[in-house]
Scaffold this active site. Structure first.
Site, PDB file in Angstrom:
ATOM      1  N   GLY A  72     -17.207  27.609  54.865  1.00  0.00           N
ATOM      2  CA  GLY A  72     -16.232  28.634  55.187  1.00  0.00           C
ATOM      3  C   GLY A  72     -16.553  29.693  54.157  1.00  0.00           C
ATOM      4  N   ARG A  94     -15.508  34.396  55.121  1.00  0.00           N
ATOM      5  CA  ARG A  94     -14.197  35.044  55.235  1.00  0.00           C
ATOM      6  C   ARG A  94     -13.380  34.312  54.189  1.00  0.00           C
ATOM      7  NH1 ARG A  94     -14.824  34.034  60.727  1.00  0.00           N
ATOM      8  NH2 ARG A  94     -12.933  32.748  60.819  1.00  0.00           N
ATOM      9  N   ASP A 101     -21.644  23.919  62.721  1.00  0.00           N
ATOM     10  CA  ASP A 101     -20.157  23.478  63.016  1.00  0.00           C
ATOM     11  C   ASP A 101     -19.750  22.258  62.187  1.00  0.00           C
ATOM     12  OD1 ASP A 101     -17.706  22.874  63.991  1.00  0.00           O
ATOM     13  OD2 ASP A 101     -18.284  22.981  65.972  1.00  0.00           O
ATOM     14  N   TYR A 150      -1.733  19.230  61.002  1.00  0.00           N
ATOM     15  CA  TYR A 150      -2.231  20.053  59.877  1.00  0.00           C
ATOM     16  C   TYR A 150      -2.045  19.607  58.396  1.00  0.00           C
ATOM     17  CZ  TYR A 150      -3.568  24.063  56.809  1.00  0.00           C
ATOM     18  OH  TYR A 150      -4.258  24.875  55.764  1.00  0.00           O
ATOM     19  N   ALA A 151      -0.581  19.411  58.446  1.00  0.00           N
ATOM     20  CA  ALA A 151      -0.177  18.892  57.040  1.00  0.00           C
ATOM     21  C   ALA A 151      -0.460  17.798  56.842  1.00  0.00           C
ATOM     22  CB  ALA A 151       1.715  18.929  57.126  1.00  0.00           C
ATOM     23  N   LYS A 176      -3.990  17.632  55.713  1.00  0.00           N
ATOM     24  CA  LYS A 176      -4.335  17.887  54.499  1.00  0.00           C
ATOM     25  C   LYS A 176      -3.983  17.173  53.383  1.00  0.00           C
ATOM     26  CE  LYS A 176      -6.150  22.129  54.845  1.00  0.00           C
ATOM     27  NZ  LYS A 176      -7.585  22.481  54.474  1.00  0.00           N
TER      28      LYS A 176
HETATM   29  N1  LIG Z   1      -4.881  31.618  53.906  1.00  0.00           N
HETATM   30  C1  LIG Z   1      -4.121  30.715  53.568  1.00  0.00           C
HETATM   31  O1  LIG Z   1      -2.854  31.166  53.495  1.00  0.00           O
HETATM   32  C2  LIG Z   1      -4.063  29.350  53.428  1.00  0.00           C
HETATM   33  C3  LIG Z   1      -3.016  28.404  53.052  1.00  0.00           C
HETATM   34  C4  LIG Z   1      -3.308  27.062  52.881  1.00  0.00           C
HETATM   35  C5  LIG Z   1      -4.637  26.601  52.944  1.00  0.00           C
HETATM   36  N2  LIG Z   1      -5.635  27.241  53.400  1.00  0.00           N
HETATM   37  C6  LIG Z   1      -6.984  26.725  53.390  1.00  0.00           C
HETATM   38  O2  LIG Z   1      -7.792  27.371  52.650  1.00  0.00           O
HETATM   39  C7  LIG Z   1      -9.119  27.275  53.544  1.00  0.00           C
HETATM   40  C8  LIG Z   1      -9.627  28.689  53.946  1.00  0.00           C
HETATM   41  O3  LIG Z   1      -8.607  29.144  54.629  1.00  0.00           O
HETATM   42  P1  LIG Z   1      -8.735  30.954  55.103  1.00  0.00           P
HETATM   43  O4  LIG Z   1      -7.506  31.325  55.292  1.00  0.00           O
HETATM   44  O5  LIG Z   1      -9.791  31.471  53.995  1.00  0.00           O
HETATM   45  O6  LIG Z   1      -9.512  30.725  56.377  1.00  0.00           O
HETATM   46  P2  LIG Z   1     -10.231  31.982  57.348  1.00  0.00           P
HETATM   47  O7  LIG Z   1     -10.269  33.244  56.790  1.00  0.00           O
HETATM   48  O8  LIG Z   1      -9.956  31.570  58.581  1.00  0.00           O
HETATM   49  O9  LIG Z   1     -11.948  31.642  57.200  1.00  0.00           O
HETATM   50  C9  LIG Z   1     -12.370  30.183  57.589  1.00  0.00           C
HETATM   51  C10 LIG Z   1     -13.754  30.205  57.237  1.00  0.00           C
HETATM   52  O10 LIG Z   1     -14.510  28.939  57.459  1.00  0.00           O
HETATM   53  C11 LIG Z   1     -15.429  29.046  58.572  1.00  0.00           C
HETATM   54  N3  LIG Z   1     -15.234  27.930  59.421  1.00  0.00           N
HETATM   55  C12 LIG Z   1     -14.154  27.675  60.178  1.00  0.00           C
HETATM   56  N4  LIG Z   1     -14.121  26.644  61.034  1.00  0.00           N
HETATM   57  C13 LIG Z   1     -15.418  26.080  60.797  1.00  0.00           C
HETATM   58  C14 LIG Z   1     -16.360  25.026  61.046  1.00  0.00           C
HETATM   59  N5  LIG Z   1     -15.781  24.121  61.926  1.00  0.00           N
HETATM   60  N6  LIG Z   1     -17.435  24.860  60.588  1.00  0.00           N
HETATM   61  C15 LIG Z   1     -17.993  25.609  59.656  1.00  0.00           C
HETATM   62  N7  LIG Z   1     -17.284  26.701  59.057  1.00  0.00           N
HETATM   63  C16 LIG Z   1     -16.108  27.023  59.937  1.00  0.00           C
HETATM   64  C17 LIG Z   1     -15.282  30.384  59.168  1.00  0.00           C
HETATM   65  O11 LIG Z   1     -16.424  31.009  59.770  1.00  0.00           O
HETATM   66  P3  LIG Z   1     -16.745  30.733  61.149  1.00  0.00           P
HETATM   67  O12 LIG Z   1     -15.431  31.127  62.020  1.00  0.00           O
HETATM   68  O13 LIG Z   1     -17.911  31.622  61.418  1.00  0.00           O
HETATM   69  O14 LIG Z   1     -17.013  29.291  61.433  1.00  0.00           O
HETATM   70  C18 LIG Z   1     -14.853  31.182  58.032  1.00  0.00           C
HETATM   71  O15 LIG Z   1     -15.972  31.436  57.024  1.00  0.00           O
HETATM   72  C19 LIG Z   1      -8.671  26.265  54.768  1.00  0.00           C
HETATM   73  O16 LIG Z   1      -9.358  24.869  54.584  1.00  0.00           O
HETATM   74  C20 LIG Z   1      -7.263  26.396  54.973  1.00  0.00           C
HETATM   75  O17 LIG Z   1      -6.824  25.241  55.625  1.00  0.00           O
HETATM   76  C21 LIG Z   1      -5.485  28.733  53.465  1.00  0.00           C
END
Ligand SMILES: NC(=O)c1ccc[n+]([C@@H]2O[C@H](COP(=O)([O-])OP(=O)(O)OC[C@H]3O[C@@H](n4cnc5c(N)ncnc54)[C@H](OP(=O)(O)O)[C@@H]3O)[C@@H](O)[C@H]2O)c1
Length: 268
Positions: free
Chosen positions: A27, A30, A67, A161-162, A165
């Site tokens: 990931g 982004r 993926d 989701y919870a 995780k």
């Molecule tokens: N943001 C928050 O507030 C928050 C809070 C708690 C936990 N988290 C956790 O932090 C992590 C990152 O979250 P984020 O908010 O930074 O997410 P994000 O902005 O949506 O970015 C997700 C990244 O993962 C890639 N991705 C998604 N699905 C994928 C797949 N099946 N295979 C390979 N790559 C994949 C996306 O690229 P593509 O779409 O091109 O695949 C992108 O690079 C996650 O595990 C999330 O659960 C985030």
């Protein structure tokens, strides 16, 4: 709630002892993952980022498209990463996704559960299974699992989701116990609310679902954010913790799950 002034972010040039380290960040195009790629690159690591889609990455970073919710995707990503790096010292399992269930926990279908388990647990288990043995064989390495505060503080519209995780946290601890004797540390990071595309998308979905104004929903969301620091986090703030845990500076840390959440978790 009082709104604190923006806190200056940490100096990205601070030495983490990661110069030349071979790192994989899932990931990595982004949000938290992209910030982690930037942080590790600034620290002198050789980085492979994994995502499903092509996207710009910093100079010197190799993007592997796969993926990770499928076993084949994980196998292809692991092979391409090892091929490019020639080994691995740091693995950041960051890719994950909250497939929300707005109608509540009892409305969650098998597909909702499976989607959350695939994206947040099985993807990580499979990639670790492919890559961690390379670390244990060489006698050193660090794995960071990006979990969520939801593991400890589930929300009504995010039960699958919870649960996924929370399972990731349990698995993370198990892996730490298994790998510690081989010199490999395993830690988990639990973001609270970090301003990324994923958060923006869920605000947009709420606006569409309710027919309400997006900006009004965003304002309400920020007001409801009961974080003592009074603001959502930035991806760089999560990346700083991830990079620290991945680095030799965290040499005596393993088997822990740490929140990066501005203090929002209401429990000890
Ligand atoms: N943001 C928050 O507030 C928050 C809070 C708690 C936990 N988290 C956790 O932090 C992590 C990152 O979250 P984020 O908010 O930074 O997410 P994000 O902005 O949506 O970015 C997700 C990244 O993962 C890639 N991705 C998604 N699905 C994928 C797949 N099946 N295979 C390979 N790559 C994949 C996306 O690229 P593509 O779409 O091109 O695949 C992108 O690079 C996650 O595990 C999330 O659960 C985030």
């Amino acid at each position: 709630m009082p709104s604190a002034d923006p806190t200056p972010l940490a100096d990205p040039s601070a030495d983490l002892g990661l110069h030349g380290a071979r790192a994989v960040v899932t990931g990595g195009t982004r949000g938290v993952g992209a910030a982690t790629v930037r942080r590790l690159t600034a620290a002198g690591a050789h980085v492979v980022a994994v995502a499903r889609n092509q996207a710009p990455v910093p100079t010197g970073v190799r993007l592997v498209t796969a993926d990770l919710t499928t076993a084949d995707g994980v196998a292809a990503a692991a092979m391409a990463a090892l091929d490019h790096l020639g080994g691995i010292d740091v693995l950041v399992d960051n890719a994950g996704r909250n497939t929300q269930v707005p109608d509540g926990v009892l409305a969650a279908t098998d597909d909702d559960w499976q989607a959350n388990l695939d994206a947040n647990l099985l993807s990580v288990v499979r990639l670790d299974r492919a890559l961690v043995p390379h670390m244990t064989a060489q006698g050193h390495g660090a794995v960071v699992h990006v979990s969520s505060n939801a593991a400890r503080y589930p929300q009504p519209n995010g039960a699958p989701y919870a649960a996924a995780k929370a399972a990731l946290n349990a698995y993370s601890k198990s892996l730490a116990l298994a790998c510690g004797p081989h010199g490999v540390r395993v830690t988990a990071v639990m973001p609270g609310v970090i301003e990324t595309d994923a958060v923006e998308a869920s605000l947009r979905q709420a606006a569409e679902r309710t027919g309400r104004d997006l900006e009004a929903i965003r304002k309400e969301f920020h007001q409801r954010l009961a974080a003592p620091l009074g603001r959502p986090g930035q991806p760089e703030e999560a990346a700083e913790l991830i990079a620290f845990l991945a680095s030799p500076r965290a040499s005596y840390l393993t088997g822990i799950a740490v929140s990066v959440d501005g203090g929002i978790l209401p429990t000890l």
